[in-house]
Design a protein around this motif. Structure first.
Motif, PDB file in Angstrom:
ATOM      1  N   GLY A   1       1.311  -1.492  -0.226  1.00 50.81           N
ATOM      2  CA  GLY A   1      -0.467   0.051  -0.019  1.00 50.81           C
ATOM      3  C   GLY A   1       0.938   1.554  -0.071  1.00 50.81           C
ATOM      4  O   GLY A   1       2.161   0.965   0.007  1.00 50.81           O
ATOM      5  N   VAL A   2       0.482   2.582   0.271  1.00 50.22           N
ATOM      6  CA  VAL A   2       0.973   3.649  -0.229  1.00 50.22           C
ATOM      7  C   VAL A   2       0.315   4.590   0.774  1.00 50.22           C
ATOM      8  O   VAL A   2      -1.163   4.883   1.162  1.00 50.22           O
ATOM      9  N   LEU A   3       1.201   5.671   2.162  1.00 49.05           N
ATOM     10  CA  LEU A   3       0.917   6.426   2.612  1.00 49.05           C
ATOM     11  C   LEU A   3       1.179   8.179   2.004  1.00 49.05           C
ATOM     12  O   LEU A   3       2.053   8.423   1.352  1.00 49.05           O
ATOM     13  N   TYR A   4      -0.140   8.668   2.041  1.00 48.46           N
ATOM     14  CA  TYR A   4       0.967   9.867   1.279  1.00 48.46           C
ATOM     15  C   TYR A   4       0.549  11.329   2.557  1.00 48.46           C
ATOM     16  O   TYR A   4      -0.805  11.135   2.903  1.00 48.46           O
ATOM     17  N   GLY A   5       0.378  11.717   2.398  1.00 48.22           N
ATOM     18  CA  GLY A   5       0.402  13.267   2.741  1.00 48.22           C
ATOM     19  C   GLY A   5       0.237  14.698   2.484  1.00 48.22           C
ATOM     20  O   GLY A   5       1.642  14.723   1.080  1.00 48.22           O
ATOM     21  N   ALA A   6       0.101  15.563   2.473  1.00 45.56           N
ATOM     22  CA  ALA A   6       0.294  17.151   1.230  1.00 45.56           C
ATOM     23  C   ALA A   6       0.006  17.778   1.821  1.00 45.56           C
ATOM     24  O   ALA A   6      -0.920  18.568   3.526  1.00 45.56           O
ATOM     25  N   LEU A   7       0.755  19.322   1.551  1.00 51.46           N
ATOM     26  CA  LEU A   7       0.311  20.316   1.938  1.00 51.46           C
ATOM     27  C   LEU A   7      -0.733  21.253   0.927  1.00 51.46           C
ATOM     28  O   LEU A   7      -0.443  20.422  -0.300  1.00 51.46           O
ATOM     29  N   ARG A   8      -1.209  22.278   1.189  1.00 47.87           N
ATOM     30  CA  ARG A   8      -2.174  22.346   0.130  1.00 47.87           C
ATOM     31  C   ARG A   8      -1.080  24.356  -0.363  1.00 47.87           C
ATOM     32  O   ARG A   8      -2.047  25.074  -0.629  1.00 47.87           O
ATOM     33  N   ARG A   9      -0.276  24.132  -0.293  1.00 42.25           N
ATOM     34  CA  ARG A   9       0.531  25.233  -0.323  1.00 42.25           C
ATOM     35  C   ARG A   9       3.090  24.806  -0.989  1.00 42.25           C
ATOM     36  O   ARG A   9       2.837  22.935  -0.620  1.00 42.25           O
ATOM     37  N   ALA A  10       3.191  25.102  -1.786  1.00 45.41           N
ATOM     38  CA  ALA A  10       4.096  24.326  -2.585  1.00 45.41           C
ATOM     39  C   ALA A  10       5.182  25.077  -1.940  1.00 45.41           C
ATOM     40  O   ALA A  10       6.073  26.394  -1.475  1.00 45.41           O
ATOM     41  N   VAL A  11       5.027  23.982  -0.465  1.00 48.46           N
ATOM     42  CA  VAL A  11       6.462  24.489   1.071  1.00 48.46           C
ATOM     43  C   VAL A  11       6.867  22.900   0.323  1.00 48.46           C
ATOM     44  O   VAL A  11       6.566  21.947   0.795  1.00 48.46           O
ATOM     45  N   PRO A  12       8.405  23.000   1.475  1.00 52.63           N
ATOM     46  CA  PRO A  12       9.328  21.877   1.158  1.00 52.63           C
ATOM     47  C   PRO A  12       8.268  21.097   2.183  1.00 52.63           C
ATOM     48  O   PRO A  12       8.197  21.578   4.080  1.00 52.63           O
ATOM     49  N   LEU A  13       7.998  19.720   2.829  1.00 51.64           N
ATOM     50  CA  LEU A  13       8.090  18.807   3.539  1.00 51.64           C
ATOM     51  C   LEU A  13       9.235  19.135   4.577  1.00 51.64           C
ATOM     52  O   LEU A  13      10.041  18.700   4.210  1.00 51.64           O
ATOM     53  N   GLY A  14       8.779  18.637   5.706  1.00 54.89           N
ATOM     54  CA  GLY A  14      10.063  19.051   6.912  1.00 54.89           C
ATOM     55  C   GLY A  14      10.822  17.624   7.215  1.00 54.89           C
ATOM     56  O   GLY A  14       9.760  16.601   6.845  1.00 54.89           O
ATOM     57  N   ASP A  15      11.577  17.265   7.300  1.00 61.82           N
ATOM     58  CA  ASP A  15      12.395  16.093   8.950  1.00 61.82           C
ATOM     59  C   ASP A  15      10.716  15.162   9.528  1.00 61.82           C
ATOM     60  O   ASP A  15      10.593  14.219   9.304  1.00 61.82           O
ATOM     61  N   ARG A  16      10.163  16.473  10.212  1.00 60.82           N
ATOM     62  CA  ARG A  16       9.752  15.677  11.091  1.00 60.82           C
ATOM     63  C   ARG A  16       8.527  15.175   9.938  1.00 60.82           C
ATOM     64  O   ARG A  16       7.641  14.267  10.581  1.00 60.82           O
TER      65      ARG A  16
END
Length: 298
Positions: A128-143
């Protein structure tokens, strides 16, 4: 009219597509991911076959655009994560050049920009695959990366436990005949009792405990010890007390039982003392024998 899953005031709801029992673990992992990382939307699904995944669980979605979306291996961000067997991310999905763009329509309809995809891998196979997303174009942090990987590991462990349980249930329902058959029944009973608390799906956990009850009662013609007047008394032990006794019956020390059950050794001692008191036993062996006579252990 508000989109399905969203009230007129824009309240976010949870969607789920009818899925196998894996959906229970997947949904819980997505909720944990959002709470731990603060990411606004998380979604995912399990593979329908070796080449295709369906998005079956959405947490924090504002539309149903991603609901039921089929993702093929190699296509889009999730397909790339499936093909490589490792996490993949983009800072701006629409502008990303190192992924294909078959799914731009649903992704942009949900307003997603920065997206992370983490594969769920069990015994070297992507499940399977888990996704996480933001609604703005910024880098996702290490956390966020760390929490997404941890959520995927949770699902992996849950699937491994489920498969172990299914295998043990098959043995329990179709025990082999022979001199060692009864010892195998007792071993399976102990393993099932130890796995039960780790099963998130209530239906499967109920089936598991029901089989444990049948195994425990299989060798006991009448439950409960006889009183002076010949009647039978019922002894009620707490589930964890039975779990500890099952480990003791298999020859485990308190430390080994604690490791097997995910408890502290002091906690195991407490459960064992309580069980012995209820059973009127003075030693570990007496407690096991009394539990078997009472139909609590096979």
């Amino acid at each position: 009219m508000a989109p399905r899953g969203t009230s007129a005031a824009g309240e976010r709801r949870e969607w789920s597509v009818s899925e196998p029992a894996d959906a229970v673990e997947l949904r819980a992992a997505l909720l944990r991911l959002r709470r731990a990382s603060g990411i606004p939307i998380a979604f995912g699904g399990v593979l329908l076959d070796p080449h295709r995944l369906r998005i079956a669980q959405l947490s924090g979605a504002q539309t149903s655009a991603l609901q039921g979306l089929a993702v093929c291996v190699g296509n889009g961000l999730g397909g790339k994560a499936m093909a490589l067997g490792r996490p993949c991310a983009v800072t701006d999905y629409h502008e990303a050049r190192h992924i294909s763009h078959e799914y731009d329509g649903p992704v942009l309809a949900e307003g997603l920009r920065s997206v992370l995809a983490v594969p769920v891998v069990v015994r070297r196979k992507v499940r399977g695959v888990l996704y996480g997303a933001l609604r703005r174009a910024v880098p996702l942090g290490d956390r966020t990366f760390d929490e997404a990987v941890a959520a995927a590991r949770d699902v992996e462990q849950a699937l491994v436990v489920r498969e172990e349980v299914q295998g043990l249930l098959t043995i329990a329902r179709e025990p082999r005949m022979g001199p060692a058959a009864w010892e195998e029944v007792r071993e399976v009973h102990g393993e099932l009792r130890a796995l039960a608390p780790r099963v998130a799906d209530p239906v499967l956990r109920g089936q598991l405990l029901a089989v444990c009850g049948r195994l425990a009662a299989a060798g006991t013609p009448s439950r409960g010890p006889a009183a002076a007047d010949g009647t039978r008394t019922t002894i009620a032990l707490a589930p964890r007390e039975v779990d500890v006794l099952a480990c003791v019956a298999a020859g485990s020390t308190n430390a080994a039982a604690a490791d097997r059950l995910g408890l502290r050794p002091e906690t195991v001692k407490g459960y064992l003392r309580a069980a012995m008191r209820k059973l009127g036993a003075h030693t570990r062996l007496e407690a096991v024998v009394a539990a078997r006579r009472a139909g609590l252990l096979p």
